[in-house]
Design a protein around this motif. Structure first.
Motif, mmCIF file in Angstrom:
data_model
loop_
_atom_site.group_PDB
_atom_site.id
_atom_site.type_symbol
_atom_site.label_atom_id
_atom_site.label_comp_id
_atom_site.label_asym_id
_atom_site.label_seq_id
_atom_site.Cartn_x
_atom_site.Cartn_y
_atom_site.Cartn_z
ATOM 1 N N SER A 51 0.823 -1.200 0.000
ATOM 2 C CA SER A 51 0.000 0.000 0.000
ATOM 3 C C SER A 51 0.859 1.253 0.000
ATOM 4 C CB SER A 51 -0.891 -0.001 1.247
ATOM 5 O OG SER A 51 -1.627 1.190 1.342
ATOM 6 N N ASN A 52 0.257 2.345 -0.444
ATOM 7 C CA ASN A 52 0.874 3.663 -0.273
ATOM 8 C C ASN A 52 0.033 4.476 0.713
ATOM 9 O OD1 ASN A 52 -1.363 4.470 -1.732
ATOM 10 N ND2 ASN A 52 -0.223 5.501 -3.338
ATOM 11 N N THR A 53 -0.776 3.824 1.490
ATOM 12 C CA THR A 53 -1.728 4.291 2.503
ATOM 13 C C THR A 53 -3.065 4.737 1.907
ATOM 14 O OG1 THR A 53 -1.069 6.631 2.717
ATOM 15 C CG2 THR A 53 0.152 5.016 4.049
ATOM 16 N N GLU A 54 -3.133 4.963 0.607
ATOM 17 C CA GLU A 54 -4.394 5.348 -0.044
ATOM 18 C C GLU A 54 -4.901 4.268 -0.998
ATOM 19 O OE1 GLU A 54 -3.964 9.142 -1.917
ATOM 20 O OE2 GLU A 54 -3.240 10.075 -0.069
ATOM 21 N N ARG A 55 -3.983 3.613 -1.695
ATOM 22 C CA ARG A 55 -4.313 2.554 -2.651
ATOM 23 C C ARG A 55 -3.456 1.346 -2.304
ATOM 24 N NH1 ARG A 55 -7.434 4.334 -6.722
ATOM 25 N NH2 ARG A 55 -7.016 2.535 -8.044
ATOM 26 N N ALA A 56 -3.818 0.184 -2.873
ATOM 27 C CA ALA A 56 -3.031 -1.022 -2.613
ATOM 28 C C ALA A 56 -2.998 -1.911 -3.846
ATOM 29 C CB ALA A 56 -3.595 -1.795 -1.428
ATOM 30 N N MET A 57 -1.870 -2.564 -4.025
ATOM 31 C CA MET A 57 -1.709 -3.643 -4.995
ATOM 32 C C MET A 57 -2.003 -4.919 -4.216
ATOM 33 S SD MET A 57 -0.636 -5.272 -7.810
ATOM 34 C CE MET A 57 0.202 -4.119 -8.858
ATOM 35 N N VAL A 58 -2.943 -5.709 -4.707
ATOM 36 C CA VAL A 58 -3.311 -6.975 -4.057
ATOM 37 C C VAL A 58 -3.096 -8.081 -5.078
ATOM 38 C CG1 VAL A 58 -5.140 -8.303 -2.937
ATOM 39 C CG2 VAL A 58 -5.061 -5.807 -2.654
ATOM 40 N N MET A 59 -2.171 -8.986 -4.795
ATOM 41 C CA MET A 59 -1.857 -10.111 -5.695
ATOM 42 C C MET A 59 -2.124 -11.430 -4.997
ATOM 43 S SD MET A 59 1.726 -9.415 -7.629
ATOM 44 C CE MET A 59 1.520 -10.804 -8.724
ATOM 45 N N LEU A 60 -2.714 -12.362 -5.733
ATOM 46 C CA LEU A 60 -2.947 -13.710 -5.232
ATOM 47 C C LEU A 60 -2.132 -14.671 -6.090
ATOM 48 C CD1 LEU A 60 -4.489 -15.562 -3.273
ATOM 49 C CD2 LEU A 60 -6.322 -15.655 -4.978
ATOM 50 N N GLU A 69 -2.346 -13.328 -10.055
ATOM 51 C CA GLU A 69 -3.399 -12.449 -10.545
ATOM 52 C C GLU A 69 -3.534 -11.321 -9.543
ATOM 53 O OE1 GLU A 69 -7.224 -14.631 -10.441
ATOM 54 O OE2 GLU A 69 -6.086 -16.205 -9.479
ATOM 55 N N HIS A 70 -4.112 -10.187 -9.979
ATOM 56 C CA HIS A 70 -4.199 -9.052 -9.074
ATOM 57 C C HIS A 70 -5.511 -8.292 -9.218
ATOM 58 C CE1 HIS A 70 -2.589 -7.047 -12.705
ATOM 59 N NE2 HIS A 70 -3.207 -5.969 -12.259
ATOM 60 N N ALA A 71 -5.858 -7.585 -8.148
ATOM 61 C CA ALA A 71 -7.039 -6.735 -8.143
ATOM 62 C C ALA A 71 -6.799 -5.557 -9.068
ATOM 63 C CB ALA A 71 -7.314 -6.248 -6.724
ATOM 64 N N ALA A 72 -7.875 -5.076 -9.686
ATOM 65 C CA ALA A 72 -7.758 -3.977 -10.642
ATOM 66 C C ALA A 72 -8.870 -2.959 -10.431
ATOM 67 C CB ALA A 72 -7.808 -4.526 -12.064
ATOM 68 N N ASP A 73 -8.631 -1.782 -10.953
ATOM 69 C CA ASP A 73 -9.593 -0.685 -10.917
ATOM 70 C C ASP A 73 -9.700 -0.153 -12.347
ATOM 71 O OD1 ASP A 73 -11.169 1.509 -10.352
ATOM 72 O OD2 ASP A 73 -9.818 2.350 -8.844
ATOM 73 N N PRO A 74 -10.472 -0.836 -13.211
ATOM 74 C CA PRO A 74 -10.482 -0.549 -14.644
ATOM 75 C C PRO A 74 -10.783 0.897 -15.026
ATOM 76 C CG PRO A 74 -11.792 -2.511 -14.177
ATOM 77 C CD PRO A 74 -11.415 -1.905 -12.870
ATOM 78 N N GLY A 75 -11.538 1.640 -14.254
ATOM 79 C CA GLY A 75 -11.880 3.012 -14.613
ATOM 80 C C GLY A 75 -10.901 4.052 -14.104
ATOM 81 N N ALA A 76 -9.897 3.628 -13.349
ATOM 82 C CA ALA A 76 -8.961 4.583 -12.754
ATOM 83 C C ALA A 76 -8.016 5.153 -13.799
ATOM 84 C CB ALA A 76 -8.165 3.906 -11.640
ATOM 85 N N GLU A 77 -7.602 6.378 -13.574
ATOM 86 C CA GLU A 77 -6.639 7.027 -14.463
ATOM 87 C C GLU A 77 -5.455 7.498 -13.648
ATOM 88 O OE1 GLU A 77 -8.424 10.115 -16.759
ATOM 89 O OE2 GLU A 77 -10.084 8.844 -17.412
ATOM 90 N N GLY A 78 -4.297 7.512 -14.270
ATOM 91 C CA GLY A 78 -3.102 8.026 -13.616
ATOM 92 C C GLY A 78 -2.256 6.932 -12.983
ATOM 93 N N VAL A 99 -6.107 -0.737 -6.193
ATOM 94 C CA VAL A 99 -7.473 -0.412 -5.778
ATOM 95 C C VAL A 99 -7.406 0.479 -4.539
ATOM 96 C CG1 VAL A 99 -8.537 -2.488 -6.759
ATOM 97 C CG2 VAL A 99 -7.659 -2.552 -4.421
ATOM 98 N N PRO A 100 -8.462 1.268 -4.286
ATOM 99 C CA PRO A 100 -8.493 2.044 -3.044
ATOM 100 C C PRO A 100 -8.319 1.121 -1.835
ATOM 101 C CG PRO A 100 -10.232 2.761 -4.526
ATOM 102 C CD PRO A 100 -9.635 1.506 -5.123
ATOM 103 N N LEU A 101 -7.701 1.635 -0.784
ATOM 104 C CA LEU A 101 -7.354 0.808 0.372
ATOM 105 C C LEU A 101 -8.563 0.069 0.955
ATOM 106 C CD1 LEU A 101 -5.180 -0.230 2.260
ATOM 107 C CD2 LEU A 101 -5.550 1.801 3.683
ATOM 108 N N ASP A 102 -9.702 0.735 1.101
ATOM 109 C CA ASP A 102 -10.873 0.040 1.664
ATOM 110 C C ASP A 102 -11.293 -1.142 0.797
ATOM 111 O OD1 ASP A 102 -11.030 1.653 3.906
ATOM 112 O OD2 ASP A 102 -12.554 2.983 3.061
ATOM 113 N N GLU A 103 -11.212 -0.985 -0.528
ATOM 114 C CA GLU A 103 -11.546 -2.087 -1.431
ATOM 115 C C GLU A 103 -10.521 -3.214 -1.280
ATOM 116 O OE1 GLU A 103 -13.344 -4.294 -4.726
ATOM 117 O OE2 GLU A 103 -13.970 -3.164 -2.975
#
Length: 127
Positions: A51-60, A69-78, A99-103
């Protein structure tokens, strides 16, 4: 026997971690500056969270050598930076690959409870 999960290296108090307590354990680790966490299951799966405290990379990862495989946020930009690994390396990722940290915490909780990501979570196979 039910699958159990624990932090690699005995982190967060050592021993098994339950699905209903993993989110709080990860929040404590992140607040303490431990932005990278590795959870290992009794069946051989590995769940990697950075995490960077706001978003996180989650890999299984299913087994050693599996690209996973990893979680994604298809509509995110940047892009987001500040993903600090335990070896001191600082990474940045496209927001579509984090993905956002809560997700992220919701996804991790579900993986610990069921062994797989939630059906409604965007997921990308890296295989």
């Amino acid at each position: 026997m039910a699958e159990s999960w624990s932090f690699a290296g005995g982190g967060a108090g050592g021993g098994a971690v339950a699905a209903d307590t993993v989110a709080e354990a990860l929040r404590v680790r992140i607040a303490d500056g431990k932005l990278e966490s590795l959870l290992e299951s009794s069946s051989g799966q590995t769940l990697y969270v950075v995490s960077n405290t706001e978003r996180a990379m989650v890999m299984l990862i299913d087994h050693p050598g599996d690209p996973g495989e990893h979680a994604a946020d298809p509509g995110a930009e940047g892009w987001s930076d500040g993903f600090e690994l335990s070896n001191g390396q600082a990474d940045e990722y496209p927001d579509t690959d984090t993905v956002p940290l809560d997700e992220a915490l919701r996804i991790v909780r579900h993986v610990l409870a069921t062994g797989r990501p939630p059906a409604d979570a965007a997921w990308v196979a890296d295989r």
